[in-house]
Scaffold this motif. Structure first.
Motif, PDB file in Angstrom:
ATOM      1  N   TYR A  99       0.844  -1.203   0.000  1.00  0.00           N
ATOM      2  CA  TYR A  99       0.000   0.000   0.000  1.00  0.00           C
ATOM      3  C   TYR A  99       0.875   1.248   0.000  1.00  0.00           C
ATOM      4  O   TYR A  99       1.830   1.353   0.774  1.00  0.00           O
ATOM      5  CB  TYR A  99      -0.919   0.015   1.219  1.00  0.00           C
ATOM      6  CG  TYR A  99      -1.771   1.263   1.324  1.00  0.00           C
ATOM      7  CD1 TYR A  99      -2.536   1.712   0.246  1.00  0.00           C
ATOM      8  CD2 TYR A  99      -1.791   2.021   2.500  1.00  0.00           C
ATOM      9  CE1 TYR A  99      -3.301   2.862   0.333  1.00  0.00           C
ATOM     10  CE2 TYR A  99      -2.564   3.175   2.599  1.00  0.00           C
ATOM     11  CZ  TYR A  99      -3.315   3.586   1.511  1.00  0.00           C
ATOM     12  OH  TYR A  99      -4.081   4.724   1.594  1.00  0.00           O
TER      13      TYR A  99
ATOM     14  N   LEU B  39       4.209  -1.009   3.605  1.00  0.00           N
ATOM     15  CA  LEU B  39       3.720   0.366   3.598  1.00  0.00           C
ATOM     16  C   LEU B  39       4.804   1.253   2.993  1.00  0.00           C
ATOM     17  O   LEU B  39       5.917   1.340   3.524  1.00  0.00           O
ATOM     18  CB  LEU B  39       3.393   0.798   5.032  1.00  0.00           C
ATOM     19  CG  LEU B  39       2.750   2.168   5.241  1.00  0.00           C
ATOM     20  CD1 LEU B  39       1.405   2.262   4.539  1.00  0.00           C
ATOM     21  CD2 LEU B  39       2.588   2.436   6.746  1.00  0.00           C
TER      22      LEU B  39
ATOM     23  N   ILE C 278       5.960   2.023   9.516  1.00  0.00           N
ATOM     24  CA  ILE C 278       6.280   1.055   8.464  1.00  0.00           C
ATOM     25  C   ILE C 278       6.588  -0.303   9.074  1.00  0.00           C
ATOM     26  O   ILE C 278       6.085  -1.343   8.627  1.00  0.00           O
ATOM     27  CB  ILE C 278       7.464   1.561   7.612  1.00  0.00           C
ATOM     28  CG1 ILE C 278       7.054   2.810   6.820  1.00  0.00           C
ATOM     29  CG2 ILE C 278       7.956   0.465   6.668  1.00  0.00           C
ATOM     30  CD1 ILE C 278       8.212   3.496   6.111  1.00  0.00           C
TER      31      ILE C 278
ATOM     32  N   SER D  14       3.458  -2.146  10.394  1.00  0.00           N
ATOM     33  CA  SER D  14       2.358  -2.395   9.459  1.00  0.00           C
ATOM     34  C   SER D  14       2.261  -3.876   9.096  1.00  0.00           C
ATOM     35  O   SER D  14       3.274  -4.566   8.963  1.00  0.00           O
ATOM     36  CB  SER D  14       2.570  -1.571   8.191  1.00  0.00           C
ATOM     37  OG  SER D  14       1.579  -1.864   7.235  1.00  0.00           O
TER      38      SER D  14
ATOM     39  N   PRO E 131       0.269   5.055   0.617  1.00  0.00           N
ATOM     40  CA  PRO E 131      -0.767   5.976   1.082  1.00  0.00           C
ATOM     41  C   PRO E 131      -0.711   7.351   0.441  1.00  0.00           C
ATOM     42  O   PRO E 131      -1.688   8.098   0.505  1.00  0.00           O
ATOM     43  CB  PRO E 131      -0.492   6.069   2.585  1.00  0.00           C
ATOM     44  CG  PRO E 131       0.973   5.798   2.719  1.00  0.00           C
ATOM     45  CD  PRO E 131       1.276   4.775   1.656  1.00  0.00           C
TER      46      PRO E 131
END
Length: 570
Positions: free
Chosen positions: A392, A410, A403, A406, A394
């Motif tokens: 992902y 991320l 990070i 997660s 963002p």
């Protein structure tokens, strides 16, 4: 004239299109096109089909993509890209393959168009009305090919008549003469062609008055930014563009779609916003994974990152084959598309999430758990399940702690790489039988949203700022669909500048095989590349890089008369 050592010229093209059950032009091999064959009913039709087929060597092909998309303020070289031409470095020379292919292919199909135009009076068995329309199509196509050439190379060789034998001499004419021919062809086409893609009996991918008007407006706009400029070019550009927008389009059911995301939706390529497409075929003889003819539509592969090399992922048809030819610049993702509350185009242009499709590579939580890990995280347990988010982006910064804690990979903007970053998905094709295959989707070349932006730019450059606003605001208003605040997207006269227009073209048209031309036309190539493209910034030189070099093969092929001139600085 011998164009880049071509041993067989355009009439040797063996491609012909036939009408299929879905009213689309599908390619099928036919007989060799000879000068005499052009004068027959079958040959005249086959010649026109071959002239259309030539567009597949440009729109969908990797050559045009490489020299219009990469090396700009929008995209730079990905993991497996062509570094030389994109970086403008010392290895970018007149022998570059993309430069040579564009030149060669354009002249090949110009000659096909010339054969049609020259031989039309001798053709029997076709009504005069039909023949007149077919010649208008040939002129529209010839104008497209010459427009590609003049934008890349400046002064070019102009051939108005069919050549049935190669020669060893050639001259370059001023670009002003090329523009005169292009405009003449398009004006004649506008007067004859059916009005729009929605006109009864018009096959998908065929030339229409709407497409010719769009191109004619763009030609005037482009000439206005060149040394061949005429005082009336900006006025002509906006008069033609606004006539298309305000009169021809609504009278024929054309218009902006309500939702930007629907414009490039798979299966919706013939929507009311689209003015002209280049068709591609499912026949593997012409569009297979190993086709060496250069006519494959490989745009579906160009932007795909190496998602499959990360935990929980493997290659599949949905996410595509990673060619990784280019990645967006930070300016593109973080500045041009910075407004994402009222402008929906970022999320409808870039893929930023990948869902796990490989259970065997799903990662497990470490021991000890990272600070901030989810409450249900357990050392040695899988971080996520098949089908859950694996990657992902963002679009905003996150801390290293976030990070590490997660479940999925991320990736904030500071961690984008030439291997993995947001992927432009306008051309993705999830319907292929094999993920390695090229796309069979038609390529949208001209669409009405750009007509609005052409009108806005021409009006602005002609110092009619207030009149330009409604056209750029129409595009911005559409961008707010479905949940944005329309009023918040609208701009005022004080907001409008040439840079703002270029920014808006990026938001609306990024990746659509035109950005290098946009920057050259507006005189912004050097400035914006130096500002936004770190890999190309140290090397780009103006005026040298405002034109592509004449292919070395073309220069070497002229052995009679005066040598063929090279562009300045090459």
């Amino acid at each position: 004239m011998r164009i880049i050592s071509i041993k067989s010229i355009a009439y040797l093209m063996i491609l012909s299109f036939l009408l299929s059950c879905d009213d689309r032009l599908i390619e099928e091999p036919k007989s060799i096109l000879t000068p005499g064959f052009f004068s027959t009913t079958q040959g005249f039709q086959s010649g026109l089909d071959a002239a259309y087929a030539g567009n597949r060597m440009f729109w969908g092909n990797q050559d045009l993509f490489t020299i219009t998309v990469i090396g700009t303020d929008e995209f730079y070289t990905g993991q497996d890209g062509n570094n030389n031409i994109n970086k403008y470095n010392s290895n970018y020379t007149p022998s570059n393959g993309q430069i040579t292919a564009i030149w060669r292919n354009a002249y090949t199909y110009i000659n096909t168009c010339n054969g049609l135009i020259d031989n039309a009076p001798d053709v029997t068995g076709i009504s005069e009305d039909t023949k007149t329309k077919m010649v208008a199509e040939a002129k529209f196509l010839r104008a497209n090919y010459y427009f590609v050439l003049v934008q890349f190379y400046g002064d070019i060789t102009i051939n108005r008549n069919f050549q049935n034998e190669p020669t060893t001499s050639a001259v370059r004419s001023p670009m002003s003469e090329a523009y005169e021919l292009i405009i003449e062809d398009l004006r004649e086409a506008v007067a004859v062609l059916p009005e729009s893609p929605s006109t009864g009996g018009v096959l998908r991918g065929k030339a229409t008055k709407a497409a010719a008007m769009h191109l004619l407006a763009k030609v005037h706009l482009t000439r206005a930014g060149s040394i061949a400029a005429q005082a009336s070019d900006y006025q002509n550009a906006y008069l033609i563009a606004t006539d298309l927008i305000n009169n021809l389009a609504p009278a024929n059911g054309l218009g902006l779609l309500e939702d930007f995301g629907k414009v490039f939706e798979e299966g919706n390529e013939y929507n009311k916003e689209v003015l002209w497409t280049v068709e591609h075929t499912s026949d593997l003889a012409y569009n297979g994974p190993n086709n060496s003819g250069g006519a494959d539509n490989v745009l579906n592969h160009m932007w795909v990152p190496q998602y499959e090399q990360f935990p929980g992922m493997k290659r599949n048809t949905e996410y595509g084959r990673p060619y990784i030819r280019c990645v967006p610049t930070n300016w593109m993702t973080e500045t041009a598309f910075a407004e994402r509350v009222n402008d929906s185009r970022y999320s409808k242009t870039f893929q930023t999430v990948w869902y796990s499709n490989n259970e065997s590579s799903i990662p497990v939580w470490p021991n000890p758990l990272p600070k901030g890990a989810p409450a249900d995280a357990q050392p040695g347990a899988k971080k996520f399940a098949l089908g859950d988010t694996a990657i992902y982006m963002p679009g905003y910064d996150v801390t290293n702690e976030e990070i590490a804690a997660s479940r999925y990979l991320l990736i904030p903007p500071r961690n984008y790489t030439i291997r993995l970053s947001p992927a432009m998905f306008k051309y993705f094709d999830t319907k292929r039988a094999d993920l390695n295959y090229p796309s069979i989707r038609p390529v949208i070349v001209y669409r009405l949203a750009e007509t609005y932006l052409i009108a806005a730019e021409a009006l602005f450059m002609d110092e009619k700022v207030a009149e330009a606003l409604p056209y750029i605001n129409a595009v911005r208003e559409r961008a707010a669909f479905p949940n944005g605040d329309i009023q918040a997207t609208l701009i005022q006269a004080s907001d409008l500048s040439l840079d703002f227009i270029l920014d808006e073209r990026s938001r609306e048209l990024c990746g659509e095989n035109m950005r290098w031309w946009d920057l050259v036309r507006t005189g912004k190539l050097e400035e914006r590349v130096k500002l936004h493209n770190a890999e190309a910034a140290p090397n780009i030189e103006v005026p040298r890089h405002l034109l592509r070099p004449i292919p070395q093969a073309q220069i070497d092929a002229v052995i009679t008369g005066s040598p063929y001139p090279q562009n300045p600085g090459w």
